[in-house]
Design a protein around this motif. Structure first.
Motif, PDB file in Angstrom:
ATOM      1  N   ASN A  37       0.836  -1.205   0.000  1.00 34.10           N
ATOM      2  CA  ASN A  37       0.000   0.000   0.000  1.00 34.10           C
ATOM      3  C   ASN A  37       0.862   1.243   0.000  1.00 34.10           C
ATOM      4  O   ASN A  37       1.909   1.290   0.633  1.00 34.10           O
ATOM      5  N   ARG A  42      -5.358   3.368   3.322  1.00 38.50           N
ATOM      6  CA  ARG A  42      -5.611   2.457   4.413  1.00 38.50           C
ATOM      7  C   ARG A  42      -6.494   1.304   3.960  1.00 38.50           C
ATOM      8  O   ARG A  42      -7.372   1.489   3.111  1.00 38.50           O
ATOM      9  N   ASN A  89     -13.003   3.213  10.701  1.00 34.82           N
ATOM     10  CA  ASN A  89     -13.204   4.632  10.420  1.00 34.82           C
ATOM     11  C   ASN A  89     -14.481   5.066  11.127  1.00 34.82           C
ATOM     12  O   ASN A  89     -15.579   4.612  10.799  1.00 34.82           O
TER      13      ASN A  89
END
Length: 372
Positions: A37, A42, A89
């Motif tokens: 990544n 994320r 989140n």
């Protein structure tokens, strides 16, 4: 020296790492990224679901602690979460609930030892309520205070604990009306009605100066912070009241308010200690002033009594120990934070002003008799 047979080759940044210059640090690119990544990308619940071989709803149930998932499926989801480094989140939950579970703390100076226990107490109360604390320093600048407070509001904190630098807080009225719980601590709000938690600055200073008077002093100096600051003005008022109670006229040469830089405080102390009628005792308006005055008195041949407002570290180890008017910084922070969460749960209506008592701690410096 390089010659035709030298093995020197031009620097190849791509193959051997790079430098900003020949003498600077070598920067070697990392080649073994585990996830592949890029920074800022994320892992999502979709990534977790794909790795665990389950649906998004199943991942949501595991992440939010909801029932309806078998132990084996939960284990696979948890393994995928751990392997990917997934973190929930909370933005969507914030939108649903209207709360961020976070509060802001605006301090005067993060480096001031007085604010350490105060900040810690606010944080402990916030943690007990499942909330995160975000803090910052105004550096005694009203514009910076406003900028910081509004920045915290823009980040949707549920409440604010503010140690004010300015004297006009009408800029917070729209935020308070919008539901941001707000409590002022150490100093009151200016031009708005709001909860505030203060120490008894007036009473504490009055007690400290009365203590010096009781030990025979009649010429007592006061060195404090800037007069526009509430605490400095209240402590000056207490100083004057103690002298007036004893029938002692207040000489203007005995008082000095201003910035608490060592240079300014040293100059004020040396002026009070010189001349035909020098002071025999000094009352200091806060811990920073006290530290500088201790240094000045250590260079002075004549014993001078000292009482300081705010306790200081190692005050009991000096010779003589430093007599102080101590305020409970942790109690200020704890009371303010508890008041804030009572606002948030709807149990408070009208703003109140709460004053906490101070305590005179005698250690020797405030008990010295006049030298003349």
């Amino acid at each position: 020296m390089l010659d035709a047979t030298s093995s020197y080759k031009p620097w190849n940044a791509a193959s051997r790492g790079r430098r900003d210059d020949r003498t600077g640090p070598r920067i070697v690119p990392e080649t073994a990224r585990l996830s592949g990544n890029r920074y800022g990308n994320r892992p999502t619940m979709k990534d977790v679901a794909a790795r665990a071989g389950v649906g998004l709803k199943t991942v949501s149930r595991v992440v939010n602690g909801e029932p309806g998932v078998t132990p084996e499926t939960e284990r696979r989801v948890q393994e995928a979460i751990e392997a990917l480094g997934f973190r929930r989140n909370d933005s969507a939950r914030v939108l649903r609930k209207g709360r961020t579970a976070s509060i802001g703390l605006v301090l005067e100076d993060l480096a001031d030892p007085f604010y350490g226990p105060l900040s810690r107490a606010v944080e402990e109360v916030a943690r007990a309520h499942g909330a995160l604390l975000i803090n910052g320093s105004s550096a005694e600048d009203p514009d910076r205070e406003q900028e910081l407070a509004l920045a915290l509001c823009a980040r949707r904190v549920d409440g604010l604990v503010v140690i004010p630098a300015g004297d006009d807080h009408r800029y917070l009225e729209p935020e308070i009306k919008a539901g941001v719980a707000t409590v002022f601590v150490d100093r009151p709000a200016g031009k708005i009605d709001a909860d505030c938690v203060l120490s008894d600055n007036y009473g504490g200073a009055r007690d400290g100066v009365a203590h010096l008077i009781a030990h025979g002093h009649r010429r007592i100096g006061f060195i404090g912070d800037m007069p526009r600051i509430h605490t400095a003005a209240e402590r000056l008022r207490g100083y004057r009241a103690a002298l007036e109670d004893a029938g002692i006229p207040v000489a203007e040469a005995w008082t000095s308010l201003g910035v608490t830089t060592p240079e300014r405080v040293r100059r004020a102390a040396e002026e009070m200690l010189s001349g035909p009628e020098p002071v025999t005792a000094i009352f200091t308006g806060n811990n920073r002033v006290t530290v500088t005055v201790i240094r000045v008195l250590a260079e002075h041949s004549r014993p001078v009594a000292l009482v300081g407002f705010d306790d200081i570290e190692l005050a009991d180890l000096l010779q003589p120990g430093v007599t102080v008017v101590a305020q409970d910084a942790a109690a200020l922070g704890r009371t303010a934070a508890e008041r804030l969460f009572r606002q948030l749960d709807g149990s408070l209506v009208a703003p109140e002003r709460i004053e906490l008592p101070t305590r005179l701690i005698t250690r020797g410096s405030g008990e010295l008799p006049p030298a003349d």
